[in-house]
Motif scaffolding. Structure first.
Motif, PDB file in Angstrom:
ATOM      1  N   THR A 167      47.787  65.355  40.332  1.00 51.95           N
ATOM      2  CA  THR A 167      49.014  65.832  39.689  1.00 51.95           C
ATOM      3  C   THR A 167      49.620  64.784  38.779  1.00 51.95           C
ATOM      4  N   ARG A 209      45.024  71.404  33.337  1.00 50.53           N
ATOM      5  CA  ARG A 209      44.525  70.624  34.459  1.00 50.53           C
ATOM      6  C   ARG A 209      43.277  71.273  35.041  1.00 50.53           C
ATOM      7  N   ALA A 210      42.355  70.442  35.469  1.00 48.93           N
ATOM      8  CA  ALA A 210      41.111  70.963  36.031  1.00 48.93           C
ATOM      9  C   ALA A 210      40.451  69.910  36.901  1.00 48.93           C
ATOM     10  N   LYS A 211      39.534  70.369  37.743  1.00 49.02           N
ATOM     11  CA  LYS A 211      38.791  69.478  38.630  1.00 49.02           C
ATOM     12  C   LYS A 211      37.579  68.866  37.932  1.00 49.02           C
ATOM     13  N   THR A 240      41.888  69.541  45.413  1.00 44.73           N
ATOM     14  CA  THR A 240      43.113  69.728  44.641  1.00 44.73           C
ATOM     15  C   THR A 240      43.122  68.764  43.476  1.00 44.73           C
ATOM     16  N   THR A 259      41.514  64.514  34.915  1.00 48.50           N
ATOM     17  CA  THR A 259      42.402  65.525  35.502  1.00 48.50           C
ATOM     18  C   THR A 259      42.683  66.685  34.556  1.00 48.50           C
ATOM     19  N   GLY A 260      42.274  66.588  33.313  1.00 48.51           N
ATOM     20  CA  GLY A 260      42.533  67.653  32.360  1.00 48.51           C
ATOM     21  C   GLY A 260      42.696  67.100  30.966  1.00 48.51           C
ATOM     22  N   HIS A 295      51.881  74.439  32.220  1.00 44.01           N
ATOM     23  CA  HIS A 295      50.518  73.966  32.053  1.00 44.01           C
ATOM     24  C   HIS A 295      49.554  75.006  32.608  1.00 44.01           C
ATOM     25  N   THR A 334      45.801  75.767  34.549  1.00 39.69           N
ATOM     26  CA  THR A 334      44.922  75.142  35.531  1.00 39.69           C
ATOM     27  C   THR A 334      43.611  75.907  35.596  1.00 39.69           C
TER      28      THR A 334
END
Length: 545
Positions: free
Chosen positions: A537, A268-270, A534, A253-254, A5, A7
């Motif tokens: 997950t 995935r990202a913030k 973070t 989360t993405g 994946h 990020t």
């Protein structure tokens, strides 16, 4: 699903005008930005104007309607309703700006307060003054040409470049406006008219919507994306997003996406930002339904996909006896008028329209649409090329919930994802705007000296401007995103493209939606403390593999 994946701090979905501007702004401020784009890069060879048969290519592989183009990277679009929209969408780096003409006027202050001023549509949650510095920034980055001092607009910073060449036809348009006593002004254009930042300069080849081989037309691919890459932004092409993922804490989360080989992957990202246009954005939000969001993501209001606006658009055509080089120069218009822009109590409709006095049709369109068949067909084409002109009417179109975008589970794309159906009808107010506008367009053509004046009517509905389907507003019950373009329902999800515009004014929206994107980037950056957290997950989604 592949274990691999990607990020990032910020995940941007869609690389068109708004996605490109936002990615550049955030990357230049220090954010790690990843953009997913369903299509691919447009090369110089892809541009119809790079080839001798450019006119034919523009009707087929370059056709702006996915239903006619049928490219494997597209998703099915079916247009229904009393007045079906011919929706125009390019899935490619740069989005639909790959096929635009560069018309780049700003909205005016009244466009942000139409409900208060005229009882029309809804008010924006922001004002013109809040967007003005971002208009300035966008115009500098793109190299916009134009002329300061427009009496119908507030004071502003002068465009960085002088107006496009008016040409012989432009001077004829001015004569027509002057005869009628109507206001006119040179159009702002996203076209480089003098050397600027190592960009190509306009050579008046015309028909800009079919590609600009020397790069004078400002597209995301030759402006924001090269600059974004210099700041470390990443762009993943052939990435067909299936859904936005949401964690147990209710935050995005993405996204799950299919790569070019059909492999399901995760990014995935913030922070997640959707910039997928007025039908692609509601499509993705509705596909992202889950137990926590059974009606689609960010859709507690039920308005995702509702309030589709496309502007009231049509064209009047005429032919001049003199050869006026009408095939040369900027296609998007060189002379325009907001003479009928504001509400006039003496007229039987609210709000108004612009008149854009444009170059004429291409040779192939003249041959197929105006020259009589028979022994003199070629002669008729020869007599028409360089002699015809067009006046485009673009009117304000109020948001109505009945006009909408919805998922189409009966027609799927190449990876089995649903297409979309649009449902559209012209309101009585829009019909009156359109008919009145066409009469004025024909009046202008006659005043300018054209003969054989006709109009193309209000059908089919031109779908260049796809707006309103995830609109901004203060109230979560009547809007999808807030004044910062952040979803009311998901704290770290943003939507910024044509879908977020509450009303559309009466102009091409690209300058406005890019200004919105730059402003949204600053809003995200102002909350950058989130970027140090973070990312979750564990994601939850209705159909995640």
């Amino acid at each position: 699903m592949s274990a691999a994946h990607l990020t990032a701090d910020v995940l941007v979905i869609g690389s068109g005008p708004s996605g490109a501007a936002l990615s550049w702004r955030l990357a230049s401020q220090g954010a790690d930005v990843l953009c997913l784009e369903q299509g691919d890069w447009m090369t110089a060879d892809d541009l119809p104007k790079s080839h001798e048969d450019w006119d034919a290519r523009g009707r087929h592989g370059w056709n702006p309607s996915p239903g006619k183009r049928r490219d494997p990277v597209d998703y099915p679009v079916t247009n229904l309703g009393a007045d079906p929209v011919d929706a125009y969408v390019y899935n490619a780096v740069g989005g639909s700006a790959n096929g635009y003409g560069g018309h780049f006027w700003r909205l005016v202050p009244s466009d942000f307060r139409t409900k208060t001023l005229d009882g029309f549509g809804v008010d924006w949650p922001i004002s013109y003054d809040e967007l003005a510095p971002y208009y300035d920034l966008n115009e500098r980055e793109l190299g916009v040409s134009g002329l300061a001092g427009d009496p119908t607009a507030p004071p502003r910073t002068a465009p960085p470049l002088p107006p496009a060449d008016l040409g012989r036809l432009g001077r004829r348009w001015i004569e027509g406006f002057e005869r009628l006593g109507w206001y006119w002004w040179p159009h702002d254009q996203a076209i480089v008219t003098r050397p600027y930042r190592d960009r190509g300069v306009c050579t008046n080849r015309g028909f800009c919507t079919l590609g600009c081989p020397n790069g004078a037309l400002s597209t995301p691919g030759n402006t924001y994306w090269p600059a974004a890459f210099q700041h470390g932004a990443r762009l993943q092409t052939r990435a067909r997003v299936r859904e936005v993922l949401v964690g147990a804490d209710g935050r995005a989360t993405g996204a799950l996406y299919y790569d070019g080989d059909g492999e399901l992957r995760e990014a995935r990202a913030k922070v997640v930002v959707i910039c997928a246009n007025g039908i692609g954005t509601p499509r993705l939000l509705l596909m992202s339904r889950s137990p926590a969001h059974p009606d689609g993501l960010a859709n507690s209001s039920g308005l995702v996909g509702r309030n589709l606006m496309v502007h009231v658009q049509s064209v009047a055509l005429g032919r001049f006896d003199d050869h006026l080089d009408t095939f040369k120069g900027a296609r998007g218009s060189v002379i325009g008028s907001r003479h009928f822009y504001e509400t006039d109590p003496a007229r039987d409709f609210k709000r108004g329209f612009i008149l854009s006095a444009m170059r004429g049709n291409s040779p192939l369109n003249i041959a197929l649409g105006g020259a009589p068949w028979g022994a003199d067909h070629h002669g008729a084409v020869e007599r028409a090329v360089g002699h015809d002109g067009a006046v485009w009417v673009c009117g304000d179109d109020a948001p109505e919930e009945v006009n909408r975008v919805e998922l189409d589970d009966d027609k799927l794309d190449a990876w089995g994802l649903p297409g979309v159906r649009t449902h559209y009808r012209l309101s009585d107010n829009s019909k009156r705007i359109g008919q009145f506008g066409l009469e004025r367009a024909k009046e202008l053509l006659s005043a300018a000296g054209a003969r054989d004046v006709i109009d193309t009517g209000l059908s089919p509905i031109l779908g260049w401007h796809l707006l309103g389907t995830a609109r901004m507003g203060h109230d979560p019950a009547t809007s999808v995103v807030d004044a910062s373009n952040r979803a009311h329902d998901v704290d770290n999800l943003y939507v910024v493209d044509g879908s977020s515009m509450p009303t559309g004014g009466s102009i091409n929206p690209t300058n406005t939606l890019q200004a919105l994107a730059l402003r949204t980037a600053d809003q995200i950056w102002s909350r950058r403390r989130e970027l140090t957290e973070t990312p979750a997950t564990t994601a939850t989604a209705g159909s995640a593999a």
